[in-house]
Write an enzyme that holds these catalytic residues in place. Structure first.
Site, short mmCIF file in Angstrom:
data_model
loop_
_atom_site.label_atom_id
_atom_site.label_comp_id
_atom_site.label_asym_id
_atom_site.label_seq_id
_atom_site.Cartn_x
_atom_site.Cartn_y
_atom_site.Cartn_z
N THR A 197 0.86 -1.18 0.00
CA THR A 197 0.00 0.00 0.00
C THR A 197 0.90 1.23 0.00
O THR A 197 1.98 1.21 0.58
CB THR A 197 -0.85 -0.01 1.29
OG1 THR A 197 -1.81 -1.06 1.16
CG2 THR A 197 -1.58 1.30 1.53
N ARG A 225 -15.00 -6.81 -0.18
CA ARG A 225 -14.31 -6.31 1.03
C ARG A 225 -13.65 -4.95 0.75
O ARG A 225 -12.98 -4.76 -0.25
CB ARG A 225 -13.25 -7.31 1.46
CG ARG A 225 -12.46 -6.91 2.71
CD ARG A 225 -11.14 -6.24 2.37
NE ARG A 225 -10.31 -6.05 3.58
CZ ARG A 225 -9.19 -5.33 3.59
NH1 ARG A 225 -8.77 -4.73 2.50
NH2 ARG A 225 -8.50 -5.20 4.69
N VAL A 226 -13.84 -4.02 1.67
CA VAL A 226 -13.18 -2.73 1.62
C VAL A 226 -12.37 -2.58 2.91
O VAL A 226 -12.87 -2.87 4.00
CB VAL A 226 -14.21 -1.58 1.49
CG1 VAL A 226 -13.53 -0.23 1.63
CG2 VAL A 226 -14.93 -1.67 0.15
N THR A 277 -0.91 1.92 6.89
CA THR A 277 -0.81 0.68 6.11
C THR A 277 -0.77 -0.51 7.04
O THR A 277 -0.25 -0.40 8.15
CB THR A 277 0.44 0.69 5.21
OG1 THR A 277 0.52 -0.58 4.54
CG2 THR A 277 1.73 0.92 5.98
N GLY A 278 -1.32 -1.62 6.60
CA GLY A 278 -1.33 -2.82 7.44
C GLY A 278 -2.66 -3.53 7.33
O GLY A 278 -3.39 -3.33 6.34
N GLY A 292 -6.08 -3.92 7.45
CA GLY A 292 -7.05 -2.84 7.45
C GLY A 292 -8.17 -2.95 8.46
O GLY A 292 -8.63 -1.94 9.00
N1 ASP Z 1 -4.45 -1.49 4.72
C1 ASP Z 1 -4.64 -2.17 3.46
C2 ASP Z 1 -5.99 -2.86 3.51
O1 ASP Z 1 -6.30 -3.49 4.51
C3 ASP Z 1 -3.56 -3.15 3.13
C4 ASP Z 1 -2.14 -2.73 3.44
O2 ASP Z 1 -1.90 -1.61 3.83
O3 ASP Z 1 -1.23 -3.56 3.28
O4 ASP Z 1 -6.69 -2.85 2.54
#
Ligand code: ASP
Length: 333
Positions: A194, A222-223, A245-246, A248
């Site tokens: 991301t 999915r969002v 990021t991570g 979500g």
């Molecule tokens: N945060 C993003 C999501 O869950 C994915 C990511 O940041 O790696 O869609």
């Protein structure tokens, strides 16, 4: 060729003279401008990326900082800078945003993005788009051209076309490396890559932008947190600009981006402490993982993450740039 260009740009930037903040939260007066970027957090220990890939990621991050530098140095706004930086990373095939996005369970690339202007409190976002080349620009148009904040799926695609934004065939977003990973791990969900940016401009304004393909193997429309204002993205001139990021779901449940700002305002604590608590006392403590980048109105900044690595970078007002991947790398000498 690219290496020579990068070296020349680094040399050019290092010759400029402006005050440079050394560590976060020790600033007497705000820097002229500042830009932080990320390219995703995750299990990125040393040895996991082969050398070529390590260099390619760093070149990608550096290229994004150069784009932001051009804008901020010329007096452009934080909003313009974060949009342009994220567009660059969306077009870069290595990152999980725009071209290079991860695949859904059904084998599609579905993109989410959001942007927020700290000077006005306005925000825009799109979710689940599949043909818009630069979802971050669609998000900005939602903010500026509609009374809405978040448009999804077919409606968002129609709006982007009506706005004259560039659309691409789904094949544009395909990359072999993401496809191979998806085929190899059809039962697993992972993010990584991301992209996001936060900036403080010469006018004292903050802005934040985030864009993603989400988690691979995501199902049923999915969002994640990225297009949810307050979860993945937040900006207010009163407090700070944050891009996350991570995993979500953890960032949505904890409204992480807004939580950082709220902790600063209500608990009267600094940016670094607020970000640390938001990530470690909530996301990580609950079993999630991830990170964020943030800048406050005084020019304090932080990179905070609970994973072993986060692709990230910073542009200082003297043009100096630092890009980092692993948790033992710092931006200060
Ligand atoms: N945060 C993003 C999501 O869950 C994915 C990511 O940041 O790696 O869609």
């Amino acid at each position: 060729m690219l290496a020579a260009l990068v070296a020349a740009l680094l040399l050019m930037f290092s010759l400029r003279r402006c005050p440079v903040p050394t560590t976060a939260e020790d600033l007497q007066e705000p820097p002229e401008y500042l830009l932080l970027i990320h390219g995703g957090a995750g299990n990125i220990q040393r040895g996991i990326l082969h050398d070529t890939l390590d260099v390619q990621y760093r070149e990608g991050l550096l290229g994004a900082l150069v784009v932001g530098h051009r804008i901020l140095e010329a007096g452009g706004t934080a909003l313009e800078a974060v949009e342009a930086v994220v567009m660059f990373l969306e077009d870069h095939a290595l990152f999980n945003a725009g071209r290079g996005a991860v695949f859904t369970h059904e084998g599609r690339n579905e993109l989410d993005a959001s942007i927020m202007d700290g000077s006005t409190g306005m925000a825009g976002a799109v979710a689940g788009v599949t043909t818009v080349r630069n979802p971050i620009t669609a998000a900005r148009r939602v903010m500026e051209q509609t009374p809405h904040v978040l448009l999804i799926g077919g409606g968002a695609e129609q709006f982007a076309r009506e706005q004259g934004l560039e659309t691409k065939e789904p094949s544009w977003f395909f990359t072999q490396h993401r496809y191979d990973r998806w085929r190899a791990s059809l039962e697993q969900s992972e993010g990584h890559g991301t992209v996001g940016a936060v900036a403080l401009d010469m006018h004292g304004n903050l802005a934040a932008a985030t864009s993603t393909g989400g988690m691979s193997n995501k199902r049923y429309g999915r969002v994640g947190d990225v297009p949810i204002i307050g979860a993945g993205t937040w900006a207010s001139n009163e407090s700070c600009a944050v891009s996350c990021t991570g995993w979500g779901e953890y960032f949505i449940r904890n409204a992480v981006a807004h939580d950082v700002a709220a902790r600063m305002l209500y608990q009267n604590i600094g940016l670094k402490e607020a970000a640390h608590k938001a990530i470690h006392e909530n996301v990580a403590a609950q079993g999630g993982y991830g990170g964020l980048i943030a800048i406050d109105k005084a020019g304090n900044y932080t990179f905070e993450f609970s994973s072993t690595g986060m692709f990230r970078g910073i542009l200082f007002p003297d043009g100096k740039t630092v890009v980092m991947i692993y948790d033992d790398e710092t931006e200060t000498p």
